[in-house]
Design a protein around this motif. Structure first.
Motif, PDB file in Angstrom:
ATOM      1  N   THR A 216       0.957  -1.257  -0.070  1.00  0.00           N
ATOM      2  CA  THR A 216       0.097   0.151   0.016  1.00  0.00           C
ATOM      3  C   THR A 216       0.748   1.223  -0.076  1.00  0.00           C
ATOM      4  O   THR A 216       0.482   2.196  -0.687  1.00  0.00           O
ATOM      5  CB  THR A 216      -0.991  -0.047   0.976  1.00  0.00           C
ATOM      6  N   LEU A 219       2.615   1.780  -3.329  1.00  0.00           N
ATOM      7  CA  LEU A 219       1.663   1.960  -4.489  1.00  0.00           C
ATOM      8  C   LEU A 219       1.078   3.388  -4.180  1.00  0.00           C
ATOM      9  O   LEU A 219       1.330   4.189  -5.229  1.00  0.00           O
ATOM     10  CB  LEU A 219       0.622   1.131  -4.230  1.00  0.00           C
ATOM     11  N   SER A 220       0.895   3.783  -3.180  1.00  0.00           N
ATOM     12  CA  SER A 220       0.427   5.302  -2.815  1.00  0.00           C
ATOM     13  C   SER A 220       1.517   6.193  -3.353  1.00  0.00           C
ATOM     14  O   SER A 220       1.316   7.508  -3.762  1.00  0.00           O
ATOM     15  CB  SER A 220       0.045   5.409  -1.003  1.00  0.00           C
ATOM     16  N   GLU A 223       1.366   7.174  -6.914  1.00  0.00           N
ATOM     17  CA  GLU A 223      -0.086   7.947  -7.604  1.00  0.00           C
ATOM     18  C   GLU A 223       0.566   9.141  -8.202  1.00  0.00           C
ATOM     19  O   GLU A 223       1.429   9.736  -7.674  1.00  0.00           O
ATOM     20  CB  GLU A 223      -0.662   8.035  -6.360  1.00  0.00           C
ATOM     21  N   LEU A 273      -4.625   4.547 -11.607  1.00  0.00           N
ATOM     22  CA  LEU A 273      -4.005   3.920 -10.238  1.00  0.00           C
ATOM     23  C   LEU A 273      -2.681   2.876 -10.507  1.00  0.00           C
ATOM     24  O   LEU A 273      -2.814   1.945 -11.287  1.00  0.00           O
ATOM     25  CB  LEU A 273      -5.084   3.228  -9.652  1.00  0.00           C
ATOM     26  N   ARG A 275      -0.221  -0.140  -9.916  1.00  0.00           N
ATOM     27  CA  ARG A 275      -0.147  -1.574  -9.836  1.00  0.00           C
ATOM     28  C   ARG A 275       1.082  -2.141  -9.614  1.00  0.00           C
ATOM     29  O   ARG A 275       1.980  -1.301  -9.889  1.00  0.00           O
ATOM     30  CB  ARG A 275      -0.852  -2.496 -10.869  1.00  0.00           C
TER      31      ARG A 275
END
Length: 288
Positions: A216, A219-220, A223, A273, A275
Motif C-alpha cells: 500500500t 503504491l501510494s 500515485e 491507479l 499496480r
C-alpha cells in the motif's frame, strides 16, 4: 519472534553480490522483489545457512544462526529455486523421506504427510512417481516438503514457478493462513502474488536493499506517476526508447501504452491507479 539481517555482504573475488543488507522481520509475509542478478537467491541461501556471508550476520530471536546450528534448521522450511525431488519416488514416499530427515516418525509422519498432500491438492496422485508429474505438480511437492516440520521460518524461492493461475490462487490462500505464526519470505517474479499476500515488500537491486515497505505504501508513493495514453504507431516508434513502459497494446495504426513518468507524457495521457507491476518497472525498468 524476530529474524534479523545485519549488514549482510557477499562478495566473490572483487564482485559484490550483496552489499550491507539490513532489516528486521517478524511474523508475516515478506515479498522479495528484484530483477535477475539482484542477489535474491544468494540472500535466501544465507538465511537458511547453506551459504556463508562474507560479512554481517543473521540472528533468530537474538541468537546468531551460525551458532544455533541444528536448532535453527529445526524451525526452517525451504523451497529452493530449482526443486526436483527424486524422480523414482512417489509423492507420498518422498514426503515420508523428508519427514524422516526432519525427525518425524510413525503416526506423526503419516498424519502430517496426509495433511500436506491434501493441502497442496496431491492426494489423488500420491502413489504416482514424481517422474510422471508436471512442473506445477513437482512445485506443489516442493511446497509440501518445505512445510513438513511446521516451520517457524519459511523461505520460498520462486514457489509459484510452473503453477497455473488457479494453483497460484490456492497457494496464496495457503500462505495467508500460515502467516499468523510464521516469518515467510517469498521471492517471485510474479508481482501480483506479492501484491495479494505480502505484508511488506523488500526491493533488492544490484545487491542492495533499496526499500522495505508495505504494498500500500509503495503504491501510494507512485500515485500521479502512472499514465495511460493512445499514440500513433509512428510516434510510438520514435519515442518508445525514452519512455518507461509498463505495457503496450497495439491497435489499428495506434498503440495504447502504460507509462511511468513524473510529468504528463502526452496531451491525451490520463493518470491511472498504480499496480505492483508499475512498482517493478519504476524501480527496475531500463529507462532510469
Amino acid at each position: 519472534m524476530t529474524l534479523k539481517i545485519e549488514n549482510i555482504t557477499k562478495k566473490y573475488s572483487d564482485k559484490f553480490v550483496l552489499k550491507q543488507v539490513s532489516c528486521e522481520l517478524y511474523e508475516g509475509i515478506y515479498g522479495l522483489l528484484g530483477p535477475n542478478g539482484a542477489g535474491k537467491s544468494t540472500l535466501m541461501r544465507i538465511l537458511v545457512d547453506v551459504l556463508q556471508s562474507t560479512s554481517g550476520r543473521i540472528t533468530y530471536n537474538g541468537a546468531d544462526i551460525s551458532t544455533l546450528g541444528e536448532s535453527y534448521r529445526d524451525v526452517l522450511g525451504y523451497l529452493p529455486q530449482s526443486f526436483g525431488g527424486y524422480s523414482n519416488f512417489t509423492a507420498e514416499k518422498f514426503l515420508h523421506y523428508v519427514a524422516a530427515l526432519k525427525g518425524l516418525e510413525g503416526k506423526e509422519a503419516i498424519v502430517k504427510v496426509d495433511e500436506l498432500l491434501d493441502l497442496v491438492g496431491l492426494q489423488d496422485v500420491k502413489k504416482k512417481k514424481l517422474r510422471g508429474f508436471s512442473g506445477g505438480m513437482i512445485q506443489r511437492v516442493g511446497i509440501a516438503q518445505a512445510l513438513i516440520n511446521d516451520p517457524k521460518v519459511l523461505i520460498l524461492d520462486e514457489p509459484t514457478a510452473g503453477l497455473d493461475p488457479s494453483e497460484r490462487i490456492r497457494f496464496r490462500g495457503i500462505l495467508s493462513e500460515l502467516s499468523q505464526d510464521k516469518i515467510i519470505i517469498l521471492s517471485t517474479h510474479i508481482v501480483s502474488d506479492i501484491e495479494y499476500v505480502a505484508n511488506e515488500v523488500l526491493l533488492l537491486k544490484a545487491g542492495e536493499l533499496i526499500e522495505k515497505k508495505s504494498p500500500t505504501e509503495l503504491l501510494s508513493e507512485l500515485e500521479g506517476n502512472v499514465w495511460s495514453m493512445i499514440v500513433e504507431e509512428k510516434a510510438y516508434l520514435k519515442t518508445k526508447h525514452r519512455l518507461k513502459l509498463v505495457n503496450t497494446h497495439h491497435l489499428q495504426g495506434k498503440v495504447e501504452v502504460r507509462v511511468i513518468s513524473n510529468d504528463k507524457p502526452g496531451d491525451n495521457a490520463i493518470a491511472v491507479l498504480p499496480r505492483m507491476e508499475d512498482i517493478y518497472v519504476y524501480y527496475f525498468g531500463e529507462n532510469d
